[in-house]
Motif scaffolding. Sequence first.
Motif, short mmCIF file in Angstrom:
data_model
loop_
_atom_site.label_atom_id
_atom_site.label_comp_id
_atom_site.label_asym_id
_atom_site.label_seq_id
_atom_site.Cartn_x
_atom_site.Cartn_y
_atom_site.Cartn_z
N ARG A 166 0.84 -1.20 0.00
CA ARG A 166 0.00 0.00 0.00
C ARG A 166 0.88 1.25 0.00
NH1 ARG A 166 -3.08 -3.13 3.66
NH2 ARG A 166 -2.17 -2.06 5.46
N GLU A 167 1.96 1.23 0.75
CA GLU A 167 2.84 2.39 0.85
C GLU A 167 3.66 2.63 -0.41
OE1 GLU A 167 3.15 4.77 3.27
OE2 GLU A 167 1.36 3.80 4.10
N LYS A 168 4.06 1.56 -1.09
CA LYS A 168 4.94 1.72 -2.25
C LYS A 168 4.22 2.27 -3.46
CE LYS A 168 5.19 -2.66 -4.75
NZ LYS A 168 4.92 -2.14 -6.08
N GLY A 169 2.93 2.08 -3.52
CA GLY A 169 2.17 2.61 -4.66
C GLY A 169 2.67 2.04 -5.97
N ASN A 170 3.01 2.93 -6.94
CA ASN A 170 3.43 2.50 -8.27
C ASN A 170 4.93 2.25 -8.39
OD1 ASN A 170 0.81 2.70 -9.25
ND2 ASN A 170 1.05 4.85 -9.77
N LYS A 171 5.68 2.48 -7.32
CA LYS A 171 7.14 2.28 -7.38
C LYS A 171 7.44 0.79 -7.47
CE LYS A 171 7.88 6.17 -4.31
NZ LYS A 171 8.11 6.50 -2.92
N ASP A 172 8.59 0.47 -8.08
CA ASP A 172 9.01 -0.94 -8.04
C ASP A 172 9.63 -1.22 -6.68
OD1 ASP A 172 11.99 -0.74 -8.10
OD2 ASP A 172 11.62 0.21 -10.05
N TRP A 173 9.70 -2.49 -6.32
CA TRP A 173 10.17 -2.88 -5.00
C TRP A 173 11.59 -2.41 -4.72
CZ3 TRP A 173 7.45 -3.98 -0.98
CH2 TRP A 173 6.20 -4.54 -1.12
N SER A 174 12.46 -2.50 -5.69
CA SER A 174 13.86 -2.10 -5.48
C SER A 174 13.96 -0.63 -5.11
CB SER A 174 14.70 -2.39 -6.72
OG SER A 174 14.79 -3.78 -6.94
N ASN A 175 13.33 0.23 -5.88
CA ASN A 175 13.39 1.67 -5.59
C ASN A 175 12.70 2.00 -4.27
OD1 ASN A 175 14.85 2.38 -7.87
ND2 ASN A 175 13.02 2.60 -9.11
N PHE A 176 11.57 1.37 -4.01
CA PHE A 176 10.84 1.62 -2.78
C PHE A 176 11.67 1.24 -1.55
CE2 PHE A 176 7.89 -0.07 0.51
CZ PHE A 176 7.34 1.14 0.89
N LEU A 177 12.25 0.04 -1.57
CA LEU A 177 13.05 -0.41 -0.43
C LEU A 177 14.33 0.42 -0.27
CD1 LEU A 177 12.56 -4.26 -0.71
CD2 LEU A 177 11.52 -2.70 0.95
N LEU A 178 14.94 0.79 -1.38
CA LEU A 178 16.12 1.64 -1.32
C LEU A 178 15.77 3.00 -0.72
CD1 LEU A 178 19.13 1.78 -1.92
CD2 LEU A 178 18.56 2.58 -4.22
N GLU A 179 14.63 3.54 -1.09
CA GLU A 179 14.17 4.82 -0.54
C GLU A 179 13.93 4.69 0.97
OE1 GLU A 179 10.03 7.02 -0.95
OE2 GLU A 179 11.19 7.12 -2.81
N LEU A 180 13.30 3.61 1.41
CA LEU A 180 13.08 3.38 2.85
C LEU A 180 14.40 3.30 3.59
CD1 LEU A 180 10.23 0.71 3.08
CD2 LEU A 180 10.10 3.13 3.65
N TYR A 181 15.36 2.59 3.01
CA TYR A 181 16.67 2.44 3.62
C TYR A 181 17.35 3.80 3.76
CZ TYR A 181 21.68 1.61 3.88
OH TYR A 181 23.00 1.66 4.24
N MET A 182 17.35 4.59 2.70
CA MET A 182 18.01 5.89 2.72
C MET A 182 17.34 6.83 3.74
SD MET A 182 20.53 5.48 0.74
CE MET A 182 21.16 7.11 0.51
N GLU A 183 16.02 6.80 3.82
CA GLU A 183 15.31 7.62 4.80
C GLU A 183 15.66 7.20 6.22
OE1 GLU A 183 11.10 7.58 4.03
OE2 GLU A 183 11.36 8.43 2.03
N ALA A 184 15.71 5.90 6.48
CA ALA A 184 16.04 5.41 7.81
C ALA A 184 17.48 5.79 8.19
CB ALA A 184 15.86 3.89 7.88
N LYS A 185 18.39 5.64 7.25
CA LYS A 185 19.80 5.97 7.51
C LYS A 185 19.95 7.46 7.79
CE LYS A 185 24.38 5.08 5.74
NZ LYS A 185 25.17 4.39 4.79
N SER A 186 19.29 8.29 7.02
CA SER A 186 19.34 9.73 7.21
C SER A 186 18.74 10.13 8.55
CB SER A 186 18.59 10.42 6.07
OG SER A 186 18.57 11.81 6.25
N SER A 187 17.64 9.51 8.92
CA SER A 187 16.99 9.79 10.19
C SER A 187 17.89 9.42 11.36
CB SER A 187 15.67 9.03 10.28
OG SER A 187 15.06 9.24 11.53
N LYS A 188 18.56 8.28 11.28
CA LYS A 188 19.48 7.86 12.34
C LYS A 188 20.64 8.83 12.46
CE LYS A 188 18.61 2.90 12.30
NZ LYS A 188 19.19 1.57 12.04
#
Length: 75
Positions: free
Chosen positions: A19-41
């Motif tokens: 539901r959260e990824k919408g039209n993004k492919d899994w690779s880009n979506f998961l990479l985006e989540l990873y980058m956001e988490a790393k930046s937040s930390k």
Amino acid sequence: MSRYASISVLREVKELLEREKGNKDWSNFLLELYMEAKSSKSRSAFEKLRRLLTEEDLNNIEKSSKEFREGFELR
């Protein structure tokens, strides 16, 4: 060998992520989540460090850093 891999997750987790990824492919979506988490930390760690250090501490760190860079030579 394939460039793709499967990851087993609970069905509920996959449905939530889909539901959260919408039209993004899994690779880009998961990479985006990873980058956001790393930046937040990183931001969180920086803010914690900033609260711990005094202005004098920061000035001493800056001075030491400058002295190190000026004296650093590659052999």
